[in-house]
Motif scaffolding. Sequence first.
Motif, mmCIF file in Angstrom:
data_model
loop_
_atom_site.group_PDB
_atom_site.id
_atom_site.type_symbol
_atom_site.label_atom_id
_atom_site.label_comp_id
_atom_site.label_asym_id
_atom_site.label_seq_id
_atom_site.Cartn_x
_atom_site.Cartn_y
_atom_site.Cartn_z
ATOM 1 N N VAL A 134 0.797 -1.226 0.000
ATOM 2 C CA VAL A 134 0.000 0.000 0.000
ATOM 3 C C VAL A 134 0.833 1.281 0.000
ATOM 4 O O VAL A 134 0.279 2.378 -0.003
ATOM 5 C CB VAL A 134 -0.956 0.025 1.217
ATOM 6 C CG1 VAL A 134 -2.009 -1.065 1.100
ATOM 7 C CG2 VAL A 134 -0.180 -0.122 2.539
ATOM 8 N N GLY A 135 2.165 1.176 0.010
ATOM 9 C CA GLY A 135 3.008 2.362 0.095
ATOM 10 C C GLY A 135 3.103 2.868 1.527
ATOM 11 O O GLY A 135 2.325 2.469 2.396
ATOM 12 N N TRP A 136 4.068 3.771 1.787
ATOM 13 C CA TRP A 136 4.254 4.267 3.154
ATOM 14 C C TRP A 136 3.067 5.092 3.634
ATOM 15 O O TRP A 136 2.640 4.975 4.787
ATOM 16 C CB TRP A 136 5.543 5.085 3.235
ATOM 17 C CG TRP A 136 6.777 4.229 3.279
ATOM 18 C CD1 TRP A 136 7.624 3.961 2.242
ATOM 19 C CD2 TRP A 136 7.288 3.515 4.406
ATOM 20 N NE1 TRP A 136 8.631 3.123 2.652
ATOM 21 C CE2 TRP A 136 8.457 2.838 3.991
ATOM 22 C CE3 TRP A 136 6.877 3.379 5.735
ATOM 23 C CZ2 TRP A 136 9.218 2.036 4.836
ATOM 24 C CZ3 TRP A 136 7.633 2.595 6.593
ATOM 25 C CH2 TRP A 136 8.787 1.931 6.149
ATOM 26 N N GLU A 137 2.520 5.929 2.758
ATOM 27 C CA GLU A 137 1.381 6.743 3.159
ATOM 28 C C GLU A 137 0.162 5.852 3.413
ATOM 29 O O GLU A 137 -0.594 6.051 4.371
ATOM 30 C CB GLU A 137 1.047 7.791 2.087
ATOM 31 C CG GLU A 137 2.012 8.969 2.062
ATOM 32 C CD GLU A 137 3.399 8.589 1.540
ATOM 33 O OE1 GLU A 137 3.512 7.621 0.759
ATOM 34 O OE2 GLU A 137 4.376 9.260 1.940
ATOM 35 N N GLY A 138 -0.029 4.866 2.548
ATOM 36 C CA GLY A 138 -1.146 3.943 2.724
ATOM 37 C C GLY A 138 -1.003 3.111 3.984
ATOM 38 O O GLY A 138 -1.992 2.798 4.658
ATOM 39 N N LEU A 139 0.232 2.772 4.309
ATOM 40 C CA LEU A 139 0.486 1.989 5.514
ATOM 41 C C LEU A 139 0.040 2.757 6.761
ATOM 42 O O LEU A 139 -0.588 2.201 7.659
ATOM 43 C CB LEU A 139 1.978 1.658 5.602
ATOM 44 C CG LEU A 139 2.394 0.493 6.503
ATOM 45 C CD1 LEU A 139 1.830 -0.822 5.991
ATOM 46 C CD2 LEU A 139 3.916 0.410 6.593
ATOM 47 N N ALA A 140 0.354 4.054 6.789
ATOM 48 C CA ALA A 140 0.013 4.881 7.944
ATOM 49 C C ALA A 140 -1.490 5.047 8.114
ATOM 50 O O ALA A 140 -1.971 5.340 9.213
ATOM 51 C CB ALA A 140 0.675 6.247 7.821
#
Length: 265
Positions: A134-140
């Motif tokens: 999900v990408g770093w932003e999606g992970l957060a």
Amino acid sequence: MNIKLFVTDLDGTLLPSGASVPPGNIEAVKRAVRAGVIVTIATGRMYRAALPVARALGVDVPIITYNGAVIRSVTGKVYDENFLPADIVPEVLSFCRARAWHVQLYADDVLYFPEHNRYAEEYEADQEIKGVTVGWEGLAEHKEHVAKLLSISDGAEETAERIRALNEAFGSRVQAMRSNPNYTEIVVPGVSKASALKKLAKKLGVSLDEVMAIGDSNNDLPMLKAAGHSVAMGNALPEVKAACEFTVGTCEEGGFAEAIERFVL
């Protein structure tokens, strides 16, 4: 000894790394169950990854997953859950990202990766599950119902440094621990296989003197110390062997089945 509850770690104890449950271990569990003993598992794995192992053993009991954060039966009944506070999850992720550490997140029993790198690929193959990238932003964004975060390194020294850095940076807000040489587990403070074992024994009406636990790694130590009786695998870390009442053969030598034969049956 009158053992009523036998609790086992998975990787390196019941399971050779990346392998299915050996037939000898399955037979040992079945014999113990026929003798009236409750056999269950306590693992750092997510519930979804632990479930096939429990089913292979033929047990329908509460299982301890996420290093003690979640206790749930094979049929899905929830006995206990301990999730990281939603506000701290993005902080830990940012801390790991700033240091270029691989970290993955488990929310609502779904595995999420920031990127599908070699660590993700190897983890999926070892656990026989698939994660979502999900990408770093999606992970957060997946900060609710997070049972744990896991950072994967390339060796024991690097893992030890990550544990030190996380515990120093976050103090009592999170708890970082090692589950194998390359894994740094990040969970709610106070959560461990030991805390879950105590809750489970109480729910089952079993005293700790009637509990035997078996394991091989640092994240097993609290559980092994909490149980009335403890067994270290032959492949266990020296500090695990030193803390246990008994030692058996290695995982590959069938030490798990040996423990049941010698101390339970």
